[in-house]
Design a protein around this motif. Structure first.
Motif, PDB file in Angstrom:
ATOM      1  N   VAL A   1      -8.603  34.768  12.191  1.00 52.05           N
ATOM      2  CA  VAL A   1      -8.128  34.459  13.534  1.00 52.05           C
ATOM      3  C   VAL A   1      -8.563  33.062  13.949  1.00 52.05           C
ATOM      4  O   VAL A   1      -7.792  32.302  14.556  1.00 52.05           O
ATOM      5  N   GLU A   2      -9.783  32.694  13.619  1.00 54.22           N
ATOM      6  CA  GLU A   2     -10.226  31.330  13.951  1.00 54.22           C
ATOM      7  C   GLU A   2      -9.355  30.306  13.225  1.00 54.22           C
ATOM      8  O   GLU A   2      -8.983  29.274  13.795  1.00 54.22           O
ATOM      9  N   TRP A   3      -9.030  30.584  11.972  1.00 59.52           N
ATOM     10  CA  TRP A   3      -8.132  29.696  11.226  1.00 59.52           C
ATOM     11  C   TRP A   3      -6.768  29.628  11.892  1.00 59.52           C
ATOM     12  O   TRP A   3      -6.171  28.543  11.997  1.00 59.52           O
ATOM     13  N   MET A   4      -6.249  30.764  12.373  1.00 57.37           N
ATOM     14  CA  MET A   4      -4.944  30.780  13.019  1.00 57.37           C
ATOM     15  C   MET A   4      -4.918  29.878  14.241  1.00 57.37           C
ATOM     16  O   MET A   4      -3.929  29.188  14.501  1.00 57.37           O
ATOM     17  N   PHE A   5      -6.008  29.856  14.995  1.00 61.57           N
ATOM     18  CA  PHE A   5      -6.044  29.003  16.179  1.00 61.57           C
ATOM     19  C   PHE A   5      -6.252  27.541  15.822  1.00 61.57           C
ATOM     20  O   PHE A   5      -5.922  26.648  16.603  1.00 61.57           O
ATOM     21  N   GLU A   6      -6.799  27.281  14.642  1.00 61.25           N
ATOM     22  CA  GLU A   6      -6.942  25.891  14.191  1.00 61.25           C
ATOM     23  C   GLU A   6      -5.589  25.307  13.803  1.00 61.25           C
ATOM     24  O   GLU A   6      -5.283  24.154  14.128  1.00 61.25           O
ATOM     25  N   VAL A   7      -4.782  26.083  13.100  1.00 58.47           N
ATOM     26  CA  VAL A   7      -3.485  25.576  12.639  1.00 58.47           C
ATOM     27  C   VAL A   7      -2.372  25.818  13.653  1.00 58.47           C
ATOM     28  O   VAL A   7      -1.281  25.248  13.528  1.00 58.47           O
ATOM     29  N   GLY A   8      -2.640  26.671  14.635  1.00 54.10           N
ATOM     30  CA  GLY A   8      -1.619  27.048  15.611  1.00 54.10           C
ATOM     31  C   GLY A   8      -1.280  28.518  15.427  1.00 54.10           C
ATOM     32  O   GLY A   8      -0.912  28.919  14.310  1.00 54.10           O
TER      33      GLY A   8
ATOM     34  N   ARG B   1       1.216  30.424  16.184  1.00 53.39           N
ATOM     35  CA  ARG B   1       2.557  30.777  15.712  1.00 53.39           C
ATOM     36  C   ARG B   1       2.676  30.568  14.208  1.00 53.39           C
ATOM     37  O   ARG B   1       3.137  31.448  13.479  1.00 53.39           O
ATOM     38  N   GLU B   2       2.258  29.404  13.735  1.00 51.21           N
ATOM     39  CA  GLU B   2       2.340  29.126  12.301  1.00 51.21           C
ATOM     40  C   GLU B   2       1.433  30.062  11.514  1.00 51.21           C
ATOM     41  O   GLU B   2       1.806  30.583  10.456  1.00 51.21           O
ATOM     42  N   GLY B   3       0.218  30.279  12.028  1.00 56.60           N
ATOM     43  CA  GLY B   3      -0.716  31.174  11.349  1.00 56.60           C
ATOM     44  C   GLY B   3      -0.190  32.589  11.259  1.00 56.60           C
ATOM     45  O   GLY B   3      -0.304  33.244  10.223  1.00 56.60           O
ATOM     46  N   LYS B   4       0.426  33.073  12.339  1.00 52.43           N
ATOM     47  CA  LYS B   4       0.982  34.430  12.348  1.00 52.43           C
ATOM     48  C   LYS B   4       2.142  34.544  11.366  1.00 52.43           C
ATOM     49  O   LYS B   4       2.292  35.566  10.684  1.00 52.43           O
ATOM     50  N   GLN B   5       2.963  33.519  11.267  1.00 53.31           N
ATOM     51  CA  GLN B   5       4.084  33.549  10.331  1.00 53.31           C
ATOM     52  C   GLN B   5       3.591  33.640   8.889  1.00 53.31           C
ATOM     53  O   GLN B   5       4.141  34.402   8.085  1.00 53.31           O
ATOM     54  N   LEU B   6       2.551  32.886   8.564  1.00 52.44           N
ATOM     55  CA  LEU B   6       1.998  32.941   7.208  1.00 52.44           C
ATOM     56  C   LEU B   6       1.352  34.298   6.941  1.00 52.44           C
ATOM     57  O   LEU B   6       1.456  34.845   5.834  1.00 52.44           O
TER      58      LEU B   6
END
Length: 232
Positions: free
Chosen positions: A1-8, A10-15
């Protein structure tokens, strides 16, 4: 989750969704946090016996509609009565005031998915829904920990190990116990794969392995210990 907020998000959730639906191998050069997470959940724990998973689903179906009465009256209402930190989590996310029907519907779908034949295979709906729930838990945990009105000294970590453990035990051992009180008693040969299946579901959900149970008595003992950690 921390990584998802670093990259964004939306993009993190898609990956995350791509790796969940198609496998981590479908992503060229996957980000290390995503790669490591799926390396973990895609590797069966040493104790898992996959042949027992569908046996557990079939045995769960023998309980029939009784399971819904048990989950409503013992698990759900019992959880609200005993586990105050979970109540605070639901209150802070407005789940007790808004969207109650939707939340119950989502929980019912997850329960249907994880108890369906083949549902806990790698690309089964139960497997995927469980990891989506785990992601939501992590997002809520991050949001509440950063909220100034979350009382850490009183409520601890939001959606902590004890909260997750008690929920997992409610669907497994408590359902078996409650069904027996209704007169639906599974013989040990049928109950064992049910407990094994829920042990795997709990593991996927993120419950630490040493908390998991593969027997009814051990599960109920741990549930009692969970209840002692909360104020009434």
């Amino acid at each position: 989750v921390e990584w998802m907020f670093e990259v964004g998000p939306r993009e993190g959730k898609q990956l995350f969704e791509q790796a969940l639906e198609q496998g981590i191998g479908s992503i060229a050069n996957p980000p290390p946090p995503l790669r490591d997470f799926f390396a973990s959940v895609d590797t069966d724990p040493a104790w898992l016996r996959r042949a027992q998973l569908d046996d557990g689903a079939k045995a769960s179906h023998l309980i029939g509609k009784v399971s819904y009465f048990v989950l409503r009256d013992m698990a759900l209402m019992g959880g609200y009565a005993y586990f105050n930190s979970m109540n605070q989590t639901l209150a802070m996310t407005s789940a007790l005031r808004k969207g109650t029907r939707r939340r119950l519907g989502e929980t019912a779908k997850w329960y249907f998915d994880v108890t369906s034949i083949g549902g806990m295979e790698r690309f089964g709906e139960g497997f995927k829904t469980t990891l989506r729930v785990r992601l939501v838990h992590a997002l809520v945990r991050r949001a509440l920990r950063n909220k100034p009105d979350w009382e850490h000294s009183r409520w601890g970590v939001p959606i902590n190990q004890i909260d997750m453990l008690s929920t997992y035990l409610a669907f497994g051992p408590v359902t078996l116990l409650g069904a027996s009180l209704f007169g639906v008693m599974l013989p040990p040969a049928k109950a064992a794969p049910v407990l094994h299946r829920w042990r795997y579901i709990g593991w996927l959900m993120g419950v630490d392995e040493h908390w998991l149970s593969d027997s009814l008595s051990d599960g109920l003992r741990k549930l009692h210990h969970c209840s002692l950690t909360h104020r009434l």
